[in-house]
Design an enzyme around this catalytic site. Structure first.
Site, PDB file in Angstrom:
ATOM      1  N   GLU A 280       0.832  -1.209   0.000  1.00 49.81           N
ATOM      2  CA  GLU A 280       0.000   0.000   0.000  1.00 49.81           C
ATOM      3  C   GLU A 280       0.864   1.256   0.000  1.00 49.81           C
ATOM      4  O   GLU A 280       0.554   2.239  -0.666  1.00 49.81           O
ATOM      5  CB  GLU A 280      -0.920  -0.025   1.232  1.00 49.81           C
ATOM      6  CG  GLU A 280      -2.144   0.847   1.093  1.00 49.81           C
ATOM      7  CD  GLU A 280      -3.204   0.494   2.134  1.00 49.81           C
ATOM      8  OE1 GLU A 280      -4.006  -0.416   1.858  1.00 49.81           O
ATOM      9  OE2 GLU A 280      -3.214   1.092   3.210  1.00 49.81           O
ATOM     10  N   GLU A 283       2.050   1.682  -3.393  1.00 51.86           N
ATOM     11  CA  GLU A 283       0.953   2.116  -4.257  1.00 51.86           C
ATOM     12  C   GLU A 283       0.724   3.619  -4.100  1.00 51.86           C
ATOM     13  O   GLU A 283       0.519   4.343  -5.072  1.00 51.86           O
ATOM     14  CB  GLU A 283      -0.339   1.345  -3.925  1.00 51.86           C
ATOM     15  CG  GLU A 283      -1.486   1.708  -4.854  1.00 51.86           C
ATOM     16  CD  GLU A 283      -2.820   1.073  -4.455  1.00 51.86           C
ATOM     17  OE1 GLU A 283      -2.843   0.212  -3.550  1.00 51.86           O
ATOM     18  OE2 GLU A 283      -3.844   1.456  -5.063  1.00 51.86           O
ATOM     19  N   CYS A 300      -8.264  -2.107   4.167  1.00 51.98           N
ATOM     20  CA  CYS A 300      -8.117  -3.259   5.069  1.00 51.98           C
ATOM     21  C   CYS A 300      -9.436  -3.744   5.654  1.00 51.98           C
ATOM     22  O   CYS A 300      -9.545  -4.876   6.087  1.00 51.98           O
ATOM     23  CB  CYS A 300      -7.211  -2.897   6.244  1.00 51.98           C
ATOM     24  SG  CYS A 300      -5.651  -2.235   5.750  1.00 51.98           S
ATOM     25  N   SER A 320      -7.390   1.903  -2.336  1.00 55.02           N
ATOM     26  CA  SER A 320      -6.194   1.111  -2.648  1.00 55.02           C
ATOM     27  C   SER A 320      -6.614  -0.250  -3.194  1.00 55.02           C
ATOM     28  O   SER A 320      -7.593  -0.843  -2.735  1.00 55.02           O
ATOM     29  CB  SER A 320      -5.374   0.927  -1.374  1.00 55.02           C
ATOM     30  OG  SER A 320      -4.473  -0.149  -1.531  1.00 55.02           O
ATOM     31  N   LYS A 359     -15.339  -9.959   7.950  1.00 54.81           N
ATOM     32  CA  LYS A 359     -14.240 -10.761   7.406  1.00 54.81           C
ATOM     33  C   LYS A 359     -14.733 -12.105   6.874  1.00 54.81           C
ATOM     34  O   LYS A 359     -14.136 -12.686   5.972  1.00 54.81           O
ATOM     35  CB  LYS A 359     -13.178 -10.997   8.486  1.00 54.81           C
ATOM     36  CG  LYS A 359     -12.315  -9.783   8.789  1.00 54.81           C
ATOM     37  CD  LYS A 359     -11.254  -9.538   7.728  1.00 54.81           C
ATOM     38  CE  LYS A 359     -10.485  -8.246   7.996  1.00 54.81           C
ATOM     39  NZ  LYS A 359      -9.695  -7.812   6.828  1.00 54.81           N
ATOM     40  N   GLU A 362     -15.814 -11.241   3.539  1.00 55.48           N
ATOM     41  CA  GLU A 362     -14.664 -10.941   2.692  1.00 55.48           C
ATOM     42  C   GLU A 362     -14.005 -12.235   2.201  1.00 55.48           C
ATOM     43  O   GLU A 362     -13.676 -12.375   1.017  1.00 55.48           O
ATOM     44  CB  GLU A 362     -13.639 -10.100   3.462  1.00 55.48           C
ATOM     45  CG  GLU A 362     -12.429  -9.701   2.637  1.00 55.48           C
ATOM     46  CD  GLU A 362     -11.361  -9.000   3.469  1.00 55.48           C
ATOM     47  OE1 GLU A 362     -10.963  -7.896   3.098  1.00 55.48           O
ATOM     48  OE2 GLU A 362     -10.926  -9.563   4.503  1.00 55.48           O
ATOM     49  N   GLU A 367     -13.611 -12.719  -5.531  1.00 58.12           N
ATOM     50  CA  GLU A 367     -12.291 -12.190  -5.928  1.00 58.12           C
ATOM     51  C   GLU A 367     -11.170 -12.830  -5.127  1.00 58.12           C
ATOM     52  O   GLU A 367     -10.001 -12.715  -5.497  1.00 58.12           O
ATOM     53  CB  GLU A 367     -12.229 -10.673  -5.687  1.00 58.12           C
ATOM     54  CG  GLU A 367     -13.242  -9.838  -6.438  1.00 58.12           C
ATOM     55  CD  GLU A 367     -14.493  -9.590  -5.616  1.00 58.12           C
ATOM     56  OE1 GLU A 367     -14.799 -10.413  -4.720  1.00 58.12           O
ATOM     57  OE2 GLU A 367     -15.185  -8.598  -5.890  1.00 58.12           O
ATOM     58  N   CYS A 504     -10.347  -1.984  14.480  1.00 63.06           N
ATOM     59  CA  CYS A 504     -10.664  -3.406  14.635  1.00 63.06           C
ATOM     60  C   CYS A 504     -10.816  -3.841  16.088  1.00 63.06           C
ATOM     61  O   CYS A 504     -11.533  -4.790  16.374  1.00 63.06           O
ATOM     62  CB  CYS A 504      -9.579  -4.248  13.987  1.00 63.06           C
ATOM     63  SG  CYS A 504      -9.297  -3.774  12.278  1.00 63.06           S
TER      64      CYS A 504
END
Lengths: 577, 427
Positions: A280, A283, A300, A320, A359, A362, A367, A504
């Protein structure tokens, strides 16, 4: 502070003015019962179990919503109050499924605790046996409307903390319910699956979709090589499941306990967090150098990603392309780790322990299969892991200290603070500063991005170039920044967004009782982990350096691009229809 | 002289007041002109002296409420006319809006002027089609005549009134639920304080008054506090509109000076029960009111005396049950009504009514035992003690009062009902 004199149960006391009866009682050693009240929410006064008598007032009053006044005479212990409170709880119990023994909330249920505290012996009211269907529609959450006591805490957090606003208290009378619009399932609305409603719920009406059975099965399968990764914030919250104070650092015991569960390797998501910073950070530099879309926003937090996909899809180019640490770990486990360990990736089973319900979603995204397999096979929340430890009879607090396995267990302090709001920003700045300036960063703490303020704006001197950054946590605050970007009023270069308040450590998968006060303690724990770390900058992580040297070659390189970066989807429902 | 003939506040025979010119030719809007020319503080003083109390049920002193809005620092203020007349058996506001629209509008205009509100909302019950259209037309007429809108009667004071239609919820007569519904939110009550006088519609100070309350104001301003006080009693000045219905000979709306007894209301105004029948019970104050036996009818219509006797005057509905009626059927009917209208927000009201309905059904089916009756009493008592808003607090009144006066009807339906409901205590 001005004080007023009031009388509680015939005892005259002096308390600060302008507080509620409940607060005044608390200051004087009496915890009045409550179900709808929550320390971080506005007063709702729905449940009425906090009713008390006030002299001169005909009916009882709700102590949560009634302010004290000079000379007020309050009685909390009369037969009338007792009968009222017990009857209200009895009425709730008559409407509530009597399934406590098999309820996921069980001993941690606030209603059950209250019933116990009041010594409820019998429910005389006629039990409501009508049963509504449960909502299993998402990979993250389960809603059981039958257990709902209509306190409104979930809807409050959904509307006013997250401003996602998909849970509504609707209908009236006996038909009242708290559900998504028109009684739809969670999968059919713009729910980001953050699970803040789970933390808000006093009972078992909404909870994580339990994956412990999947994990038990994998652990019992001799053909599987089962590895586990633990998110940064879990090490400062898991001990709460075993009665330790909030924010207690339990990394070593956590590792030992995971080994006792039978995992073949105990790894650390922090390793992947360092990897995320490498990707990141570079990037960001690339965007700065090539005139890419700025400000760049972190990626994230899966609840945050789902939020922007639903509500601000036009801003997705700002996000990102880096996968989250969880997914970077999964992709590395089934490629790099498979290669160096000589294990066929099809036999590797990746379990992650996360503070997060999103999560789970996710990990199930289409993907997230760049290794050729599903990168992360099962996601456990902190609560689920606590239950597994308890199931195995693991005496968590008395375990010997353990250490993470190599090499995916090596990490830095920069990775640890990922779990706190501002932590990803701080970790990125530590690396970006040194990459850009070529100088050693003397003071590692970026105080301007720390703390519980909802939106934190700061600026950093990168060798003569002033870079403006912003940090938001909780989606209501993220929304403010998105509106500013959409209006062209955000001149930031880099923005960190975390879906949940506090980051988190305040995630929807964390132990029950996660309040803002608890969040602050966990954040302190993470900064302490950072302080004590041997390495505190992601690019100094030797395991990461070796990973690039042996496998990835360079940040943003072709292998990285394939395994560590992803794409997003426009989920705006208005456009789809 | 019959009391109906004397000059009161409403003179409910004067139906022709739907015509603005006629209303004005008989002195209508004289009070407004007088108020606009006077010091507002003096006018508020007159209202307070007159002792006018809210007629929607809560009987809060009207002058004081106006003063509370008036003294607020915030300059943007609202007046809301609560015409969400949902109390079963009540039809006084419907009558006023349909037949005395200008008396209401004049009262509204005076109250708005005194409170310093320049925008008003007339919140009309969903089902009231005719009153709504009369009011719409009357507002337009008043506006054309310079009695509403900009610069009323050349005074510099402006007031706009818009109509807002409820959507059929009984609870929206409760002022905070009413505000929620205007603002487009669910019609559920809100935590007080802040009171609407402090933060009402859109967070601004708001005067919310019942139709009947506001319609009292022109006469008070015209004839003075002393005249008004001469109509009622020291405790409760003025008159009350009573909606008479049930098993009596003359049903309809009557205006009764405070101090008259309920016996007068039932036997004089209402003509007593139908031939050959006897009064068994009288329900006062609508579905949320109590049931009293014939022996209690000598209690005067007066706030203080009624409170002492456990009677809530409420909206002023008087519903008579003769000796052919079942108390349990009546109570059960009202519990069903409240269960339908409860917003479900708070536990005692929602769950208490659920249990009350089940027990009433068991009783009527002859399936109940005495323990059920004791539970019914306990649940309704807790509803009264601990519900969030007035709906839940009053929803059990019919149960509580009928258990008190007609306990034997409950006991006789119980399978084990020979024993006395209250055991040895009542012996």
């Amino acid at each position: 502070m001005a004080m007023v004199e009031i009388t509680i149960n015939k005892r005259t006391i002096s308390v600060p003015e302008n507080i509620t009866i409940m607060e005044a009682a608390k200051l004087n050693g009496i915890s009045l019962p409550s179900l709808c009240n929550h320390p971080d929410q506005k007063v709702k006064a729905n449940c009425r179990v906090c009713a008390v008598e006030v002299e001169g007032v005909k009916n009882l009053v709700a102590s949560c919503s009634t302010k004290i006044a000079e000379g007020m005479k309050i009685t909390t212990n009369s037969p009338r109050v007792r009968e009222t409170v017990r009857t209200i709880v009895e009425l709730i119990l008559a409407d509530h499924p009597q399934e406590c023994l098999t309820c996921i909330r069980s001993g941690e249920c606030e209603l059950r605790q209250l019933a116990f505290k009041l010594g409820m012996k019998e429910v005389q009211g006629v039990k409501n046996t009508k049963r509504l269907p449960l909502d299993f529609s998402t990979p993250s959450l389960v809603r059981d409307p039958n257990k709902c006591i209509k306190c409104g805490r979930c809807a409050e957090v959904c509307h006013h903390v997250q401003e996602v606003g998909i849970l509504y208290s609707h209908n009236r009378g006996l038909d009242i319910g708290v559900t998504p619009e028109y009684g739809k399932e969670l999968k059919d609305v713009a729910c980001v699956l953050c699970g803040q409603c789970v933390l808000a719920c006093p009972v078992g009406a909404i909870y994580e979709k339990d994956e412990t059975d999947k994990v038990w099965e994998a652990l019992g399968d001799p053909d599987k090589h089962v590895v586990v990764q633990v998110a940064p914030s879990v090490r400062v919250s898991i001990a709460e499941e075993f009665g330790r104070p909030s924010g207690s650092i339990a990394t070593s015991k956590l590792v030992s306990a995971l080994r006792l569960l039978g995992f073949d390797r105990v790894f650390d998501t922090d390793f992947a967090a360092d990897l995320t910073i490498m990707e990141e950070g570079h990037e960001l530099l690339q965007r700065l150098q090539t005139g890419g879309v700025l400000p760049m926003i972190t990626s994230c937090s899966p609840g945050w990603i789902k939020y922007i996909e639903h509500f601000y899809p036009e801003l997705l180019p700002h996000v990102s392309s880096c996968k989250s640490p969880q997914q970077m770990f999964g992709a590395m486990a089934k490629s790099y780790y498979a290669k160096i360990s000589g294990i066929d990736p099809k036999d590797i089973y990746v379990v992650s322990v996360m503070p997060c319900t999103a999560k789970k979603y996710e990990a199930a995204r289409p993907e997230m299969r760049d290794s050729g397999y599903r990168d992360v096979d099962a996601v456990l929340t902190t609560r689920e892991l606590g239950r597994m430890f308890k199931h195995e009879g693991i005496d968590f607090n008395s375990l010997e200290d353990g250490e993470f396995d190599l090499p995916l267990g090596i990490s830095t302090g920069a990775a640890a603070i990922f779990g706190a709001t501002g932590g990803v920003m701080e970790a990125a700045l530590r690396t970006v500063y040194e990459v850009v300036t070529g100088q050693t960063l003397e003071k590692l703490e970026f105080e301007g991005v720390r703390g519980m303020e909802g939106v934190k704006a700061s600026s950093v001197d990168l060798g003569g170039t002033e870079v403006k950054v912003a940090v938001a946590h909780g989606l209501a605050h993220a929304k403010q920044i998105m509106e500013a970007i959409a209006a062209g009023e955000a001149d930031y270069t880099f923005i960190e967004v975390m879906c949940c308040p506090g980051g988190c450590i305040g995630g929807g998968g964390q132990p029950y009782g996660t309040t803002n006060a608890v969040r602050e303690k966990r954040i302190q724990g993470l900064y302490e982990v950072d302080q004590k770390s041997e390495f505190r900058k992601s690019h100094e992580n030797p395991a990461i350096q070796k990973l690039y040297a042996d496998y990835l070659q360079a940040p943003l390189g072709p292998v990285s691009h394939k395994l560590l970066h992803t794409t997003y989807t426009n989920r705006c429902q208005h456009e789809l229809q | 002289m019959s009391m109906i003939d004397c000059q009161l506040v409403f003179n409910v025979e004067n139906r022709e007041y739907v015509d603005l010119d006629l209303y004005r030719s008989r002195g209508g809007y004289g009070a407004l002109a007088k108020v606009l020319a006077a010091d507002p503080r003096e006018s508020v003083y007159v209202l307070k002296e007159a002792g006018l109390k809210g007629r929607g049920g809560a009987s809060f002193p009207t002058g004081l409420k106006i003063e509370m809005v008036r003294s607020n620092q915030e300059q943007e203020r609202y007046i809301i006319i609560n015409a969400d007349e949902g109390e079963p058996g009540t039809f006084k506001d419907r009558y006023i809006m349909t037949h005395l629209p200008f008396q209401l509008l004049e009262g509204v205009t005076i109250a708005a002027y005194l409170a310093g509100a320049s925008r008003g909302i007339l919140y009309v019950r969903h089902e009231y089609d005719e009153p709504r259209s009369v009011m719409r037309e009357s507002i337009a007429q008043a506006k054309r005549a310079g009695l509403l809108g900009e610069n009323i009667l050349g005074s510099g004071f402006s007031l706009d009134i818009e109509l807002f239609s409820g959507a059929g919820s009984y609870l929206c007569g409760e002022e905070t639920a009413l505000l929620s519904s205007i603002e487009g939110r669910k019609g559920r009550p809100q935590v007080k304080p802040p009171y609407p006088t402090q933060q009402g519609l859109w967070g601004k100070p708001t005067l919310i008054n019942n139709v009947e309350t506001l319609s009292n104001i022109p006469k008070i301003m015209e004839k003075g506090a002393l005249w008004y006080r001469s109509l009622g009693t020291e405790d409760s000045p003025g008159t009350k509109l009573i909606s008479l219905s049930g098993d009596i000979r003359f049903r309809g709306l009557v205006e009764v000076p405070f101090g008259a007894s309920f016996r007068d209301i039932v036997y004089e105004y209402g003509g007593g029960p139908k031939p050959g029948r006897k009064v068994k019970a009288v329900n006062i104050g609508g579905a949320s009111g109590v049931l009293i036996p014939e022996e209690m009818l000598d209690v005067p219509l007066e706030y203080g005396a009624c409170a002492r006797a456990g009677i809530t005057i409420g909206s002023g509905a008087v519903f008579v049950l003769d000796d052919t009626r079942s108390i349990l059927d009546n109570v059960s009917n009202r519990i069903n009504f409240f269960l339908h209208e409860s917003c479900g927000k708070c536990t005692p009201c929602r769950e208490g009514l659920r249990q009350a309905q089940i027990i009433m059904e068991k009783l009527i089916a002859g399936q109940a035992v005495m323990k059920d009756v004791q539970n019914l009493e306990r649940y309704t008592r807790v509803m009264q003690n601990a519900s969030f808003c007035g709906l839940g607090q009053a929803a059990g009144n019919s149960v509580i009062s009928s258990l008190h006066y007609y306990g034997e009807e409950y006991c006789s339906r119980c399978k084990d009902g020979e024993e006395d409901l209250y055991g040895e205590e009542s012996a």
